[in-house]
Design a protein around this motif. Structure first.
Motif, mmCIF file in Angstrom:
data_model
loop_
_atom_site.group_PDB
_atom_site.id
_atom_site.type_symbol
_atom_site.label_atom_id
_atom_site.label_comp_id
_atom_site.label_asym_id
_atom_site.label_seq_id
_atom_site.Cartn_x
_atom_site.Cartn_y
_atom_site.Cartn_z
ATOM 1 N N ASP A 135 0.821 -1.206 0.000
ATOM 2 C CA ASP A 135 0.000 0.000 0.000
ATOM 3 C C ASP A 135 0.857 1.258 0.000
ATOM 4 O O ASP A 135 0.704 2.143 -0.838
ATOM 5 N N GLY A 148 -10.937 -5.593 8.727
ATOM 6 C CA GLY A 148 -10.160 -6.143 7.615
ATOM 7 C C GLY A 148 -8.951 -6.866 8.175
ATOM 8 O O GLY A 148 -9.053 -7.543 9.210
ATOM 9 N N ASP A 151 -13.638 1.444 3.370
ATOM 10 C CA ASP A 151 -14.045 0.788 2.108
ATOM 11 C C ASP A 151 -15.563 0.650 2.060
ATOM 12 O O ASP A 151 -16.196 0.911 1.033
#
Ligand SMILES: NC(=O)C1=CN([C@@H]2O[C@H](COP(=O)(O)OP(=O)(O)OC[C@H]3O[C@@H](n4cnc5c(N)ncnc54)[C@H](OP(=O)(O)O)[C@@H]3O)[C@@H](O)[C@H]2O)[C@H](O)CC1
Ligand SMILES: [K+]
Length: 510
Positions: free
Chosen positions: A13, A131, A62
């Motif tokens: 990322d 997550g 998200d």
């Protein structure tokens, strides 16, 4: 396909943010919009109630992006913020404001069990609670919320990973994890999707390419490699026109006892079908006629009446597969020990030969380098002891492999091939293959590859894949229940051909 740890994903990322000069917020928008596109494509505007449960970190962020896009496209959306912490991430907060700007109804806050919404069977849930950032046990009401969502049994899509799953250990509460119909995961699959204790939390996995930095993905060694067709095609060695049967070796399959000669029939046939030039079956006397009749292509050497007491070969084999139906009688263990001291050929060790080694661990000292051992979970436990969870099992298997320099093929729904720090996860095969003799076929197949000069790690990876793929071809025609081990042998040729039939359409299956 590589598998990364959570910290490697985070690093990917960061590298992408630097190299592409995009913000983490843009990356979140890119990732989440792909999930929205997937949903939109399938739902085509259908007005079913969609419940989006968002945590307060980037997984929650998200979820907020997906919610906003769903609202903008006229879907019937309810968004919930699961307030398990005050520590909201930066990108969560930005997307929280963006959603509030456009939504008629503001996100609903959940802080305790009293706030749980009604979710019905015919609704849909987007799970964006946790997550890959989960790093400690859930507070009890969040576990209850997950159970509440699961109780609805409605279609559930998890973002990146089902909430409640760690990516490095088994869950604290086996019921406190979202049961997802589909998990849409970012860039690379996660190890938990393929392990027996955690693979069942999602029925399907879809990996979406969110464009993380290619160089970083290529250059960074993963924690494991998922083995699909694309990974095994380069391992296959084509045959030359002027090769002859000597080129492909003369292997020996050793095993069998009274009532268990069938295992040797399966293994010997499998070795020949894999391409071994010649195969000899070394069996007790009682197996002679059976083998000569059922595998006329093989040669047979016999020992004493009902069980093996001595292993004397009058040729140098190119590879050895040992253990099928062997028994663990003291005399057999002795014979195995003597054989191990003499033998230099590459080996596959299965079934009772594993049990012999568990009974007498000194035998392990005599294994040729990179001997392949193919235990099922119980046999593995006899070798490495009990484990805490699948992650601990992998660590212990790696230590065992490093100590004895052997290749372990840990059989299961996704068989693991472990050599020291290397982990390969086989992604072919199906539940129909949990049937008598399936392991004997695998041993024969691996021996057949060693016989042709494949190095042991390649043989283990390619052979395990082809074994599963042969099983998949049968299941496509006959279903799971009717699948028997002999059918796997008969489909080895088709499994080879399938390697080159068409490029793989879908990268991923769980
Ligand atoms: N490259 C990518 O893959 C991208 C991933 N994205 C998404 O980001 C998540 C990971 O996000 P992250 O914020 O790191 O983590 P989570 O959202 O899973 O969790 C949020 C924080 O919650 C804290 N935490 C952990 N466990 C608990 C717990 N049991 N109870 C309460 N709080 C907990 C923890 O923070 P702390 O500082 O408190 O330890 C977590 O950080 C990834 O899965 C993707 O969905 C990007 O959106 C796109 C790129
Ligand atoms: K999730």
């Amino acid at each position: 396909m590589k598998i990364f740890s959570a910290s490697q994903m985070r690093m990917a990322d960061e590298v992408t943010i630097k190299s592409e000069k995009i913000s983490s917020l843009e990356l979140m928008e890119r990732a989440a919009s792909q999930i929205f596109n997937l949903l939109h494509h399938r739902l085509q505007g259908a007005q079913i109630p969609i419940h989006v449960f968002c945590g307060i970190g980037n997984n929650g962020g998200d979820g907020l992006v997906i919610s906003r896009l769903l609202v903008e496209h006229g879907y019937n959306v309810k968004t919930y913020i699961v307030n398990f912490s005050e520590n909201r991430s930066k990108d969560f907060l930005v997307n929280y404001d963006r959603l509030k700007e456009i939504a008629k109804e503001w996100p609903f806050q959940i802080k305790s069990e009293e706030d749980f919404p009604t979710v019905q069977y015919q609704d849909m849930v987007i799970d964006s609670i946790f997550g890959i950032g989960l790093n400690r046990p859930l507070v009890p009401w969040v576990t209850q919320l997950i159970k509440h969502i699961n109780n609805a049994r409605c279609f559930t899509l998890s973002v990146d990973i089902p909430s409640g799953l760690y990516d490095y250990k088994k869950p604290d509460d086996a019921e406190g994890v979202i049961f997802a119909d589909v998990t849409v995961t970012f860039q690379l699959p996660k190890l938990v999707f393929f392990l027996p204790q955690t693979g069942g939390y999602t029925k399907e996995v879809e990996v979406i390419d969110i464009g993380l930095d290619r160089n970083f993905l290529h250059q960074t060694p993963g924690i494991a490699e998922l083995i699909n067709k694309n990974e095994v095609v380069p391992l296959y060695r084509s045959r030359h026109k002027y090769s002859h049967k000597g080129t492909f070796g003369h292997c020996v399959l050793i095993g069998g006892s009274y009532g268990k000669i069938g295992s040797m029939v399966l293994a010997t046939k499998a070795a020949l079908k894999m391409g071994a030039g010649l195969a000899t079956a070394y069996v007790p006397e009682c197996g002679y006629e059976v083998l000569q009749t059922t595998v006329p292509e093989a040669m047979v050497i016999t020992d004493s009446d009902d069980e093996l007491e001595e292993i004397n070969l009058d040729f140098e084999p190119s590879a050895v597969g040992i253990g099928m139906g062997l028994g663990t009688d003291e005399k057999t263990i002795k014979a195995f020990e003597e054989f191990l001291k003499e033998n230099k050929a590459p080996m596959v060790i299965d079934a009772d030969a594993i049990n012999c080694m568990a009974k007498k661990p000194e035998l392990l000292e005599h294994l040729p380098l990179q001997t392949i051992i193919t235990p099922h979970p119980k046999e593995l436990e006899r070798l490495i002891g009990k484990w805490e969870d699948d992650f601990d099992k992998i660590r212990k298997a790696q230590e065992f492999s490093a100590k004895y320099r052997c290749v372990l093929v840990v059989k299961g729904a996704n068989s693991l091939i472990i050599y020291e720090d290397q982990i390969y996860i086989n992604n072919s095969g199906n539940p129909g293959m949990a049937t008598a003799g399936s392991g004997d076929v695998l041993t024969g197949m691996l021996t057949g590859l060693l016989s042709q000069g494949y190095d042991p790690i390649r043989a283990a990876v390619l052979g395990t894949y082809l074994h599963g793929s042969a099983g998949d071809l049968i299941a496509q025609k006959n279903g799971f229940e009717a699948l028997i081990a002999g059918d796997i042998v008969n489909n080895i040729g088709q499994a080879y051909l399938e390697l080159f039939r068409q490029p793989q359409q879908q990268e991923q299956k769980s």
